[in-house]
Motif scaffolding. Structure first.
Motif, PDB file in Angstrom:
ATOM      1  N   SER A 418     107.276  34.316  -6.717  1.00  0.00           N
ATOM      2  CA  SER A 418     106.079  34.016  -5.888  1.00  0.00           C
ATOM      3  C   SER A 418     105.899  34.811  -4.807  1.00  0.00           C
ATOM      4  O   SER A 418     106.812  35.238  -4.045  1.00  0.00           O
ATOM      5  N   PRO A 419     104.554  35.173  -4.671  1.00  0.00           N
ATOM      6  CA  PRO A 419     104.476  36.503  -3.840  1.00  0.00           C
ATOM      7  C   PRO A 419     103.904  36.143  -2.269  1.00  0.00           C
ATOM      8  O   PRO A 419     103.736  36.792  -1.585  1.00  0.00           O
ATOM      9  N   TRP A 420     103.966  34.710  -2.113  1.00  0.00           N
ATOM     10  CA  TRP A 420     103.259  34.238  -0.673  1.00  0.00           C
ATOM     11  C   TRP A 420     104.319  34.359   0.504  1.00  0.00           C
ATOM     12  O   TRP A 420     105.435  34.201   0.419  1.00  0.00           O
ATOM     13  N   ALA A 434      99.882  32.366   3.331  1.00  0.00           N
ATOM     14  CA  ALA A 434      99.579  30.902   3.374  1.00  0.00           C
ATOM     15  C   ALA A 434     100.530  30.277   4.951  1.00  0.00           C
ATOM     16  O   ALA A 434     101.588  30.919   5.064  1.00  0.00           O
ATOM     17  N   ARG A 435     100.103  29.362   5.330  1.00  0.00           N
ATOM     18  CA  ARG A 435     100.570  28.906   6.586  1.00  0.00           C
ATOM     19  C   ARG A 435     101.799  28.189   6.234  1.00  0.00           C
ATOM     20  O   ARG A 435     101.894  27.679   4.951  1.00  0.00           O
ATOM     21  N   ASP A 436     102.922  28.169   7.104  1.00  0.00           N
ATOM     22  CA  ASP A 436     103.925  27.493   6.739  1.00  0.00           C
ATOM     23  C   ASP A 436     103.821  25.953   6.926  1.00  0.00           C
ATOM     24  O   ASP A 436     104.422  25.270   7.855  1.00  0.00           O
ATOM     25  N   LEU A 437     103.292  25.222   6.104  1.00  0.00           N
ATOM     26  CA  LEU A 437     103.024  23.671   5.847  1.00  0.00           C
ATOM     27  C   LEU A 437     103.176  23.183   4.532  1.00  0.00           C
ATOM     28  O   LEU A 437     103.074  24.042   3.656  1.00  0.00           O
ATOM     29  N   PRO A 438     103.537  22.071   4.327  1.00  0.00           N
ATOM     30  CA  PRO A 438     103.931  21.495   2.988  1.00  0.00           C
ATOM     31  C   PRO A 438     102.633  21.080   2.592  1.00  0.00           C
ATOM     32  O   PRO A 438     101.695  21.145   3.216  1.00  0.00           O
ATOM     33  N   GLY A 439     102.561  20.822   1.342  1.00  0.00           N
ATOM     34  CA  GLY A 439     101.328  20.523   0.585  1.00  0.00           C
ATOM     35  C   GLY A 439     100.275  21.395   0.418  1.00  0.00           C
ATOM     36  O   GLY A 439     100.526  22.506   0.511  1.00  0.00           O
ATOM     37  N   GLU A 440      99.124  20.852  -0.015  1.00  0.00           N
ATOM     38  CA  GLU A 440      97.967  21.736  -0.351  1.00  0.00           C
ATOM     39  C   GLU A 440      97.638  22.658   0.660  1.00  0.00           C
ATOM     40  O   GLU A 440      96.836  23.646   0.809  1.00  0.00           O
ATOM     41  N   ASP A 441      97.820  22.241   2.034  1.00  0.00           N
ATOM     42  CA  ASP A 441      97.275  23.113   3.172  1.00  0.00           C
ATOM     43  C   ASP A 441      98.130  24.386   3.507  1.00  0.00           C
ATOM     44  O   ASP A 441      97.728  24.985   4.548  1.00  0.00           O
ATOM     45  N   GLY A 442      99.259  24.535   2.940  1.00  0.00           N
ATOM     46  CA  GLY A 442     100.023  25.679   3.226  1.00  0.00           C
ATOM     47  C   GLY A 442     100.897  26.184   1.927  1.00  0.00           C
ATOM     48  O   GLY A 442     100.456  25.944   0.982  1.00  0.00           O
ATOM     49  N   ILE A 443     102.016  26.911   2.387  1.00  0.00           N
ATOM     50  CA  ILE A 443     102.883  27.329   1.588  1.00  0.00           C
ATOM     51  C   ILE A 443     103.404  26.409   0.697  1.00  0.00           C
ATOM     52  O   ILE A 443     103.760  26.679  -0.682  1.00  0.00           O
ATOM     53  N   GLY A 444     103.452  25.296   1.078  1.00  0.00           N
ATOM     54  CA  GLY A 444     104.220  24.262  -0.005  1.00  0.00           C
ATOM     55  C   GLY A 444     103.377  24.003  -1.139  1.00  0.00           C
ATOM     56  O   GLY A 444     103.975  23.684  -2.050  1.00  0.00           O
ATOM     57  N   LYS A 445     102.034  24.302  -1.406  1.00  0.00           N
ATOM     58  CA  LYS A 445     101.373  24.154  -2.409  1.00  0.00           C
ATOM     59  C   LYS A 445     102.099  25.223  -3.587  1.00  0.00           C
ATOM     60  O   LYS A 445     102.004  24.803  -4.740  1.00  0.00           O
ATOM     61  N   TYR A 446     102.486  26.251  -3.098  1.00  0.00           N
ATOM     62  CA  TYR A 446     103.315  27.262  -3.934  1.00  0.00           C
ATOM     63  C   TYR A 446     104.901  26.950  -4.295  1.00  0.00           C
ATOM     64  O   TYR A 446     105.420  27.036  -5.368  1.00  0.00           O
ATOM     65  N   THR A 447     105.519  26.453  -3.177  1.00  0.00           N
ATOM     66  CA  THR A 447     106.974  26.174  -3.166  1.00  0.00           C
ATOM     67  C   THR A 447     107.145  25.052  -4.014  1.00  0.00           C
ATOM     68  O   THR A 447     108.255  24.888  -4.664  1.00  0.00           O
ATOM     69  N   GLU A 448     106.224  24.234  -4.125  1.00  0.00           N
ATOM     70  CA  GLU A 448     106.505  23.119  -4.942  1.00  0.00           C
ATOM     71  C   GLU A 448     106.589  23.317  -6.371  1.00  0.00           C
ATOM     72  O   GLU A 448     107.124  22.461  -7.216  1.00  0.00           O
ATOM     73  N   LEU A 449     105.993  24.580  -6.817  1.00  0.00           N
ATOM     74  CA  LEU A 449     106.018  24.790  -8.272  1.00  0.00           C
ATOM     75  C   LEU A 449     107.378  25.264  -8.708  1.00  0.00           C
ATOM     76  O   LEU A 449     107.334  25.549 -10.045  1.00  0.00           O
ATOM     77  N   ILE A 450     108.183  25.549  -7.652  1.00  0.00           N
ATOM     78  CA  ILE A 450     109.520  26.208  -8.055  1.00  0.00           C
ATOM     79  C   ILE A 450     110.410  25.198  -8.725  1.00  0.00           C
ATOM     80  O   ILE A 450     110.540  24.065  -8.194  1.00  0.00           O
ATOM     81  N   PRO A 451     110.550  25.564 -10.156  1.00  0.00           N
ATOM     82  CA  PRO A 451     111.387  24.656 -10.865  1.00  0.00           C
ATOM     83  C   PRO A 451     113.006  24.593 -10.337  1.00  0.00           C
ATOM     84  O   PRO A 451     113.421  25.122  -9.821  1.00  0.00           O
ATOM     85  N   ARG A 452     113.630  23.182 -10.708  1.00  0.00           N
ATOM     86  CA  ARG A 452     114.908  22.771 -10.314  1.00  0.00           C
ATOM     87  C   ARG A 452     115.712  23.634 -11.201  1.00  0.00           C
ATOM     88  O   ARG A 452     117.178  23.711 -10.561  1.00  0.00           O
ATOM     89  N   ASP A 453     115.382  23.947 -12.141  1.00  0.00           N
ATOM     90  CA  ASP A 453     116.542  24.845 -13.185  1.00  0.00           C
ATOM     91  C   ASP A 453     116.276  26.216 -13.281  1.00  0.00           C
ATOM     92  O   ASP A 453     116.910  26.816 -13.985  1.00  0.00           O
ATOM     93  N   VAL A 454     115.887  26.810 -12.087  1.00  0.00           N
ATOM     94  CA  VAL A 454     115.439  28.145 -12.025  1.00  0.00           C
ATOM     95  C   VAL A 454     117.083  28.684 -11.474  1.00  0.00           C
ATOM     96  O   VAL A 454     117.891  28.473 -10.866  1.00  0.00           O
ATOM     97  N   ASP A 455     117.336  29.849 -12.510  1.00  0.00           N
ATOM     98  CA  ASP A 455     118.469  30.959 -12.148  1.00  0.00           C
ATOM     99  C   ASP A 455     118.426  31.651 -11.157  1.00  0.00           C
ATOM    100  O   ASP A 455     119.136  32.049 -10.220  1.00  0.00           O
ATOM    101  N   VAL A 456     117.231  32.622 -11.119  1.00  0.00           N
ATOM    102  CA  VAL A 456     117.018  33.665 -10.079  1.00  0.00           C
ATOM    103  C   VAL A 456     115.698  33.353  -9.536  1.00  0.00           C
ATOM    104  O   VAL A 456     114.388  33.514 -10.265  1.00  0.00           O
TER     105      VAL A 456
END
Length: 520
Positions: A418-420, A434-456
């Motif tokens: 993720s480049p944000w 992106a602003r440091d906010l959860p959900g659609e209004d901030g970076i949370g829109k993208y951090t939510e995409l991080i899968p739980r089974d990621v290794d790196v």
């Protein structure tokens, strides 16, 4: 911390503190629940516990410094400061309070050191008593980084000494005003209570006899095994999923480490960042981290981690070590021009062709404007197509995978990139902001995409407190912590086996040190 506001008489939530203090296990759950429900909402708040005592976070920006100096409660201004963290105050505060001895610096670590805390509480007691005797109208400000662990622990001891209250009463009084507290030094607060009131007088005996601060912090942050600090050039510090302490250095690699670091303890290695106009000599040898493999097929995989090369690959004075996968965490150009991107593409192709690395995983950073130009919508269609072709050319390189809020699997390892990053003060034209906010209004829109089974996990922005040591106030880049709290929350949820990210812009000026990550 953008500014410091005041809270008086806020109401706590959740289970009673008395119930939480019934055992180390129940207290640990209380700390975890508080982190989830309260988070960091009080970081920029000065909480007035008593007319003479307040608690909060470190004033690390110009606005926060001004707010602290102008702060007033019941006609009192802050006269003395107890700095719980290892770093000094901002220069303005240091120059104003230090010359006449109105700052007491403790240097407490966030992850616990009971013996050191015990020694420091004696100094705190003397400092507070002298200050109040000399100036009956004094106002003491006790702070750590976020005001949730070290500062409330120290403040509780102050209340015990000055008001002859119990540890439970002191902690409850602070929590009523500042509900986000989750102090890990409660064992030492309990011992201090007995020092003041006598052996056997503890109001929280289960915590007095329970886990020490290091063990409590280790379990709170989800670590395994021993929590002792790692040593050696490959391990700057262990156990770094701390919301209350920054990592020094450059890009962050956190992993379940073995060897010099303890099994299960996230480890860090500095990678630095680079400026196209100014550089310092990099380390001559690569840093190597050994990481516990999640699956047998990961054993022996080597990762080479780079970031912020800023079109400076021709100026590197060392040979990159061989690795299975090269991971570049963004900012491989200065402005994302066609020539810069082409040069980076040629560099990656040469490393692949020479067999230095077998695979490349790369993300963009805020400097890759052609990959995400905020102004591109207003430009001519031909310009937009030209920018799209620059990205397409890089993506077409055989053996190279470009990630943009997406994932891939290489050598059996699951990557997500993720480049944000958070907006940089005075710079509205950078890419991927992106602003440091959860959900659609901030970076949370993208951090939510991080899968739980990621290794790196590869990010250009660091999580808050992870390699984003506060910048000096007034710099032309970002003042204060540059890391994302929202990203930190997601990292704590996902717990990837390793992470590569780049720190805030304050460390521009040093070439990236090469780092290898080996799974074993």
């Amino acid at each position: 911390m953008a500014s410091l506001d005041q809270t008086v008489g806020a109401s706590g939530s959740g289970p009673s503190l008395a119930a939480a203090c019934a055992s180390s296990e129940s207290y640990l759950e209380y700390c975890k629940d508080t982190q989830k429900t309260q988070g960091y909402r009080y970081d920029a708040v000065i909480s007035v516990i008593r007319p003479w005592l307040c608690v909060g976070g470190r004033p690390g920006t110009a606005n926060a410094v001004t707010s602290l100096l102008e702060f007033e409660s019941d006609g009192r201004r802050i006269t003395h400061i107890i700095n719980c963290v290892p770093s000094d105050e901002e220069p303005t505060i240091q120059n104003l309070f230090a010359p006449d001895g109105r700052i007491l610096k403790l240097g407490l670590e966030d992850d616990g050191d009971d013996q050191f805390m015990r020694e420091m509480l004696l100094k705190v007691e003397a400092f507070v008593r002298a200050a109040r005797q000399q100036d009956p109208d004094s106002l003491m400000y006790v702070h750590c980084m976020s005001g949730v662990n070290r500062a409330p622990s120290v403040a509780a001891a102050i209340l015990i000494a000055e008001e002859s209250c119990t540890a439970l009463e002191a902690l409850s009084a602070i929590r009523d005003i500042r509900p986000a507290i989750r102090p890990k030094y409660v064992k030492e607060v309990a011992f201090y209570e007995e020092r003041v009131h006598g052996v056997g007088s503890s109001s929280i005996p289960a915590l007095r006899d329970g886990l020490d601060s290091g063990e409590l912090a280790k379990r709170y942050y989800g670590l395994k095994n021993d929590h002792s600090r790692a040593t050696g050039s490959a391990h700057v510090d262990a156990h770094r999923y701390n919301e209350d302490r920054p990592v020094k250095g450059g890009a962050v690699v956190t992993a379940d480490a073995s060897g010099a670091a303890d099994v299960g303890a996230p480890s860090t290695a500095a990678l630095g960042s680079a400026s196209p106009t100014e550089s310092r000599e990099p380390s001559a040898q690569p840093k190597v981290l050994r990481v516990v493999a999640r699956r047998p097929e990961h054993v022996g995989i080597r990762l080479l981690l780079l970031s912020d090369t800023h079109d400076f690959q021709d100026g590197m004075k060392y040979e990159l070590p061989q690795a299975d996968i090269l991971v570049h965490a963004g900012d491989f150009t200065c402005r994302g021009t066609r020539d810069e991107c082409s040069a980076f593409q040629s560099w990656m192709e040469s490393l692949l062709e020479a067999g230095t690395v077998k695979h490349v995983v790369v993300i963009a950073g805020n400097h890759e404007l052609s990959f995400h130009d905020p102004a591109s919508r207003s430009k001519h269609t031909a310009v937009i197509k030209a920018q799209e072709k620059i990205k397409a050319d890089l993506v077409s390189v055989s053996g190279l995978t470009y990630l943009e809020d997406s994932g891939c699997e290489v050598c059996g390892l699951k990557f997500f990139g993720s480049p944000w990053t958070l907006p940089i003060k005075g710079k509205s034209d950078w890419a991927f902001q992106a602003r440091d906010l959860p959900g659609e209004d901030g970076i949370g829109k993208y951090t939510e995409l991080i899968p739980r089974d990621v290794d790196v996990l590869v990010t250009h922005s660091p999580p808050f407190g992870q390699g984003d040591e506060p910048a000096q106030s007034g710099t032309k880049y970002r003042a204060g912590h540059g890391g994302s709290r929202v990203l930190l929350e997601r990292v704590l949820e996902v717990q990837p086996s390793s992470m590569s990210s780049v720190i805030s812009m304050r460390d521009m000026g040093s070439l990236p040190m090469k780092t290898r990550l080996r799974f074993s």
